[in-house]
Design a protein around this motif. Structure first.
Motif, PDB file in Angstrom:
ATOM      1  N   PHE A 178       0.832  -1.207   0.000  1.00 56.82           N
ATOM      2  CA  PHE A 178       0.000   0.000   0.000  1.00 56.82           C
ATOM      3  C   PHE A 178       0.867   1.258   0.000  1.00 56.82           C
ATOM      4  CE2 PHE A 178      -3.607  -2.506   2.234  1.00 56.82           C
ATOM      5  CZ  PHE A 178      -4.196  -2.806   1.014  1.00 56.82           C
ATOM      6  N   ALA A 179       1.906   1.270   0.844  1.00 55.35           N
ATOM      7  CA  ALA A 179       2.797   2.433   0.890  1.00 55.35           C
ATOM      8  C   ALA A 179       3.521   2.610  -0.436  1.00 55.35           C
ATOM      9  CB  ALA A 179       3.798   2.288   2.028  1.00 55.35           C
ATOM     10  N   ALA A 180       3.925   1.494  -1.054  1.00 55.26           N
ATOM     11  CA  ALA A 180       4.593   1.574  -2.347  1.00 55.26           C
ATOM     12  C   ALA A 180       3.664   2.165  -3.404  1.00 55.26           C
ATOM     13  CB  ALA A 180       5.084   0.189  -2.772  1.00 55.26           C
ATOM     14  N   ALA A 181       2.401   1.779  -3.379  1.00 56.83           N
ATOM     15  CA  ALA A 181       1.433   2.355  -4.317  1.00 56.83           C
ATOM     16  C   ALA A 181       1.287   3.855  -4.093  1.00 56.83           C
ATOM     17  CB  ALA A 181       0.086   1.657  -4.159  1.00 56.83           C
ATOM     18  N   ALA A 182       1.132   4.259  -2.835  1.00 56.18           N
ATOM     19  CA  ALA A 182       0.944   5.673  -2.520  1.00 56.18           C
ATOM     20  C   ALA A 182       2.147   6.509  -2.936  1.00 56.18           C
ATOM     21  CB  ALA A 182       0.685   5.838  -1.022  1.00 56.18           C
ATOM     22  N   ALA A 183       3.344   5.938  -2.805  1.00 53.86           N
ATOM     23  CA  ALA A 183       4.558   6.704  -3.054  1.00 53.86           C
ATOM     24  C   ALA A 183       5.020   6.669  -4.502  1.00 53.86           C
ATOM     25  CB  ALA A 183       5.686   6.185  -2.159  1.00 53.86           C
ATOM     26  N   THR A 184       4.452   5.778  -5.319  1.00 52.75           N
ATOM     27  CA  THR A 184       4.900   5.654  -6.715  1.00 52.75           C
ATOM     28  C   THR A 184       3.822   5.964  -7.729  1.00 52.75           C
ATOM     29  OG1 THR A 184       4.377   3.284  -6.796  1.00 52.75           O
ATOM     30  CG2 THR A 184       6.612   3.880  -6.086  1.00 52.75           C
ATOM     31  N   GLY A 185       2.609   6.232  -7.279  1.00 62.39           N
ATOM     32  CA  GLY A 185       1.536   6.530  -8.216  1.00 62.39           C
ATOM     33  C   GLY A 185       0.869   5.308  -8.807  1.00 62.39           C
ATOM     34  N   HIS A 186       1.094   4.147  -8.233  1.00 64.63           N
ATOM     35  CA  HIS A 186       0.407   2.935  -8.673  1.00 64.63           C
ATOM     36  C   HIS A 186      -0.952   2.790  -7.985  1.00 64.63           C
ATOM     37  CE1 HIS A 186       4.423   1.648 -10.135  1.00 64.63           C
ATOM     38  NE2 HIS A 186       3.734   0.850 -10.925  1.00 64.63           N
ATOM     39  N   ASP A 221      -1.425   2.163  18.491  1.00 68.88           N
ATOM     40  CA  ASP A 221      -2.250   0.975  18.336  1.00 68.88           C
ATOM     41  C   ASP A 221      -1.895   0.164  17.103  1.00 68.88           C
ATOM     42  OD1 ASP A 221      -3.654   1.294  20.653  1.00 68.88           O
ATOM     43  OD2 ASP A 221      -5.426   2.183  19.722  1.00 68.88           O
ATOM     44  N   ILE A 222      -1.150   0.762  16.180  1.00 69.00           N
ATOM     45  CA  ILE A 222      -0.774   0.051  14.956  1.00 69.00           C
ATOM     46  C   ILE A 222       0.737   0.187  14.736  1.00 69.00           C
ATOM     47  CG2 ILE A 222      -3.037   0.206  13.869  1.00 69.00           C
ATOM     48  CD1 ILE A 222      -2.001   2.584  12.233  1.00 69.00           C
ATOM     49  N   SER A 223       1.487  -0.037  15.804  1.00 71.58           N
ATOM     50  CA  SER A 223       2.919   0.263  15.782  1.00 71.58           C
ATOM     51  C   SER A 223       3.712  -0.624  14.835  1.00 71.58           C
ATOM     52  CB  SER A 223       3.502   0.163  17.194  1.00 71.58           C
ATOM     53  OG  SER A 223       3.411  -1.168  17.684  1.00 71.58           O
ATOM     54  N   ASP A 224       3.192  -1.800  14.451  1.00 74.48           N
ATOM     55  CA  ASP A 224       3.919  -2.634  13.503  1.00 74.48           C
ATOM     56  C   ASP A 224       4.006  -1.997  12.121  1.00 74.48           C
ATOM     57  OD1 ASP A 224       4.667  -4.606  15.228  1.00 74.48           O
ATOM     58  OD2 ASP A 224       3.221  -6.098  14.536  1.00 74.48           O
ATOM     59  N   THR A 225       3.211  -0.965  11.877  1.00 74.40           N
ATOM     60  CA  THR A 225       3.236  -0.301  10.573  1.00 74.40           C
ATOM     61  C   THR A 225       3.908   1.068  10.616  1.00 74.40           C
ATOM     62  OG1 THR A 225       1.064   0.744  10.874  1.00 74.40           O
ATOM     63  CG2 THR A 225       1.096  -1.470   9.905  1.00 74.40           C
ATOM     64  N   PHE A 226       4.363   1.499  11.777  1.00 75.76           N
ATOM     65  CA  PHE A 226       4.921   2.849  11.831  1.00 75.76           C
ATOM     66  C   PHE A 226       6.203   2.956  11.021  1.00 75.76           C
ATOM     67  CE2 PHE A 226       8.284   2.055  14.986  1.00 75.76           C
ATOM     68  CZ  PHE A 226       9.190   3.077  14.696  1.00 75.76           C
ATOM     69  N   MET A 227       7.001   1.873  10.952  1.00 75.46           N
ATOM     70  CA  MET A 227       8.238   1.904  10.169  1.00 75.46           C
ATOM     71  C   MET A 227       7.947   2.082   8.686  1.00 75.46           C
ATOM     72  SD  MET A 227       8.134  -0.403  12.726  1.00 75.46           S
ATOM     73  CE  MET A 227       8.059  -2.010  11.988  1.00 75.46           C
ATOM     74  N   THR A 228       6.850   1.508   8.209  1.00 77.39           N
ATOM     75  CA  THR A 228       6.471   1.653   6.805  1.00 77.39           C
ATOM     76  C   THR A 228       6.217   3.118   6.475  1.00 77.39           C
ATOM     77  OG1 THR A 228       5.277  -0.440   7.134  1.00 77.39           O
ATOM     78  CG2 THR A 228       5.038   0.647   5.012  1.00 77.39           C
ATOM     79  N   ALA A 262       8.162   8.710   4.557  1.00 77.83           N
ATOM     80  CA  ALA A 262       7.965  10.096   4.999  1.00 77.83           C
ATOM     81  C   ALA A 262       8.940  11.087   4.377  1.00 77.83           C
ATOM     82  CB  ALA A 262       8.026  10.167   6.522  1.00 77.83           C
ATOM     83  N   PRO A 263      10.202  10.716   4.051  1.00 76.19           N
ATOM     84  CA  PRO A 263      11.088  11.692   3.408  1.00 76.19           C
ATOM     85  C   PRO A 263      10.551  12.213   2.081  1.00 76.19           C
ATOM     86  CG  PRO A 263      12.357   9.823   4.199  1.00 76.19           C
ATOM     87  CD  PRO A 263      10.912   9.455   4.330  1.00 76.19           C
ATOM     88  N   LEU A 264       9.624  11.489   1.463  1.00 78.62           N
ATOM     89  CA  LEU A 264       9.083  11.875   0.169  1.00 78.62           C
ATOM     90  C   LEU A 264       7.897  12.817   0.300  1.00 78.62           C
ATOM     91  CD1 LEU A 264       9.214   8.327  -1.466  1.00 78.62           C
ATOM     92  CD2 LEU A 264      11.006  10.060  -1.356  1.00 78.62           C
ATOM     93  N   ALA A 265       7.461  13.101   1.535  1.00 77.57           N
ATOM     94  CA  ALA A 265       6.347  14.029   1.757  1.00 77.57           C
ATOM     95  C   ALA A 265       6.813  15.470   1.584  1.00 77.57           C
ATOM     96  CB  ALA A 265       5.758  13.815   3.148  1.00 77.57           C
ATOM     97  N   ALA A 293      10.295  -2.254   5.084  1.00 76.07           N
ATOM     98  CA  ALA A 293       9.990  -0.829   5.037  1.00 76.07           C
ATOM     99  C   ALA A 293      11.001  -0.075   4.169  1.00 76.07           C
ATOM    100  CB  ALA A 293       9.958  -0.248   6.446  1.00 76.07           C
ATOM    101  N   PHE A 294      12.285  -0.357   4.357  1.00 76.61           N
ATOM    102  CA  PHE A 294      13.291   0.377   3.597  1.00 76.61           C
ATOM    103  C   PHE A 294      13.386  -0.115   2.151  1.00 76.61           C
ATOM    104  CE2 PHE A 294      14.229   2.051   7.689  1.00 76.61           C
ATOM    105  CZ  PHE A 294      14.700   3.325   7.413  1.00 76.61           C
ATOM    106  N   SER A 295      12.900  -1.307   1.878  1.00 73.85           N
ATOM    107  CA  SER A 295      12.771  -1.740   0.490  1.00 73.85           C
ATOM    108  C   SER A 295      11.776  -0.850  -0.247  1.00 73.85           C
ATOM    109  CB  SER A 295      12.316  -3.201   0.424  1.00 73.85           C
ATOM    110  OG  SER A 295      13.298  -4.070   0.943  1.00 73.85           O
ATOM    111  N   VAL A 296      10.718  -0.441   0.448  1.00 72.76           N
ATOM    112  CA  VAL A 296       9.735   0.460  -0.158  1.00 72.76           C
ATOM    113  C   VAL A 296      10.367   1.815  -0.446  1.00 72.76           C
ATOM    114  CG1 VAL A 296       7.527   1.642   0.173  1.00 72.76           C
ATOM    115  CG2 VAL A 296       7.797  -0.729   0.934  1.00 72.76           C
ATOM    116  N   LEU A 297      11.168   2.328   0.486  1.00 76.00           N
ATOM    117  CA  LEU A 297      11.823   3.611   0.257  1.00 76.00           C
ATOM    118  C   LEU A 297      12.752   3.539  -0.950  1.00 76.00           C
ATOM    119  CD1 LEU A 297      12.544   6.519   0.976  1.00 76.00           C
ATOM    120  CD2 LEU A 297      14.254   5.623   2.570  1.00 76.00           C
TER     121      LEU A 297
END
Length: 427
Positions: free
Chosen positions: A242-250, A304-311, A316-319, A383-387
């Motif tokens: 999902f993060a990869a889609a949001a960050a790449t326009g997919h 409450d969803i801390s397993d996803t905070f690294m994603t 976030a650097p791309l924001a 997470a860093f693979s997505v970045l």
């Protein structure tokens, strides 16, 4: 980040089953009086370790061809006899299985890897002792440990859940096997959605669970009944695609996830929505579409969803403005100190990061090539693979294969979905 028309073609991701549901269901099926069927279980290092562990504690687990489902025949009670249980790196095994064993009769020894030995167990062992367990440890509050089991009394359950909700989940799942009702106060626990998942699955397996007042749970003796269960795709794992889609326009769809999911980590897509992605949630799937830019300039509470905070921190650097993630102090006690790991690796990429005990603030910037210290933590690697994909910068993972803990096919699936993704090699 400008989306291309070709990038907006629908992509369907193959996300494996939920680790949290698979491990909980394995334990509940092992305690049930009969045979349960778990459809589409997660096949990964952690779940296979857990599956072998419940087998050593007396359950019988039979695989279908291709592991499409597992038939689990439980004992109808806690385990009996003598067993040595190897937990490897699986924190769920070390936290869920000792209370289950203490509800039985016999002597059960638990041990794990050096990484798992370093993770704290003191709150769990203290609570078990108060419920009548006899627990012996070589190092206080750490593996290895031995349970001299003669059943658990029940009563008032008091456990410090500020580091992990898994302590309380393990004790709650053992509660129907105790001699007397158990009453537990969930208020003040971290990751309440994971506790809600535990309670939902306990009810699914026939446990008598009530919430007489908000945050207070009562569990009565009576054990578990077998059931059939389809394991949902893992919402935490879905966060990467999902993060990869949001960050790449997919545009990426994960079938099998839906608004009625029992997984709290599905709320990660709401964070992506706040960052500017388009999110669609239906009765049978979740879709995230990148819109060409990511927004920052706000704070997010992700306790409450801390397993996803690294994603989220990894993209976030791309924001277009700084992003602060709060409430994740307990992430310091996971497979690694995840706040420190995120900060260290973003700085290695040339990104400015501010870190506190329970938060991280990530500043916008153009990442540079770097070597990512995974710390044997699957979520840091993913997470860093997505970045690396989103920023189109070569990031070398020092341990790309640690993803086998929860998603053995992660790199292959990312390459299938995103043509620009490069499967990393270990260096």
């Amino acid at each position: 980040m400008t989306p291309r028309s070709s990038r907006l073609r629908p992509l369907t991701a193959c996300v494996p089953g939920s680790k949290s549901i698979t491990t909980r269901a394995l334990l509940l099926a092992a305690a049930a009086n009969g045979t349960s069927t778990l459809w589409a279980p997660l096949i990964s290092h952690d779940t296979l370790t857990f599956k072998k562990a419940v087998g050593s504690l007396g359950a019988r687990v039979e695989n279908s061809p291709g592991d499409q489902f597992w038939d689990v025949t439980g004992t109808g009670r806690g385990p009996a006899g003598t067993a040595r249980v190897w937990c490897a790196d699986a924190g769920t095994a070390a936290r869920f299985l000792p209370p289950f064993s203490a509800a039985g009769v016999g002597t059960f020894t638990f041990d794990g890897s050096e990484q798992l030995r370093a993770r704290p167990l003191s709150p769990l062992l203290k609570a078990m002792t108060e419920l009548g367990a006899d627990v012996e440890t070589a190092v206080p509050g750490r593996l290895p440990l031995t349970v001299h089991a003669r059943g658990l009394q029940g009563g008032e359950l008091r456990v410090d859940s500020s580091m992990s909700s898994q302590f309380l989940s393990g004790l709650l799942m053992a509660a129907p096997l105790m001699r007397h009702p158990v009453r537990a106060d969930l208020r003040g626990s971290v990751s309440r959605p994971y506790l809600d998942m535990t309670l939902s699955l306990m009810r699914r397996f026939g446990a008598d669970v009530e919430e007489p007042e908000s945050g207070v749970i009562e569990v009565r003796p009576g054990g578990y009944q077998p059931t059939a269960l389809v394991v949902e795709p893992d919402a935490s794992t879905a966060s990467y695609v999902f993060a990869a889609a949001a960050a790449t326009g997919h545009r990426v769809t994960v079938p099998g996830l839906c608004g009625s999911s029992i997984q709290g980590d599905l709320r990660f897509v709401e964070a992506l929505r706040e960052m500017g992605a388009k999110v669609e949630i239906t009765d049978c799937a979740v879709t995230v579409t990148g819109t060409g830019s990511l927004r920052g300039g706000f704070d997010l509470e992700m306790g409450d969803i801390s397993d996803t905070f690294m994603t989220l921190a990894a993209v976030a650097p791309l924001a277009d403005a700084p992003l602060t993630i709060r409430g994740v102090r307990h992430a310091r006690f996971k497979e690694s100190d995840r706040i420190a790991a995120v900060a260290q690796n973003l700085r290695a990429c040339g990104i400015r990061v501010d870190e506190t005990e329970d938060s991280v603030t990530v500043r916008p910037g153009r990442p540079r090539a770097a070597r990512i210290a995974c710390r044997r933590d699957h979520r840091i690697a993913m997470a860093f693979s997505v970045l690396g994909l989103a920023a189109r910068v070569p990031l070398t993972l020092d341990d790309p294969h640690c993803v086998t803990k929860t998603f053995p096919g992660f790199h292959r699936e990312m390459a299938r979905l995103f043509p620009d993704y490069t499967v990393p090699e270990r260096r």
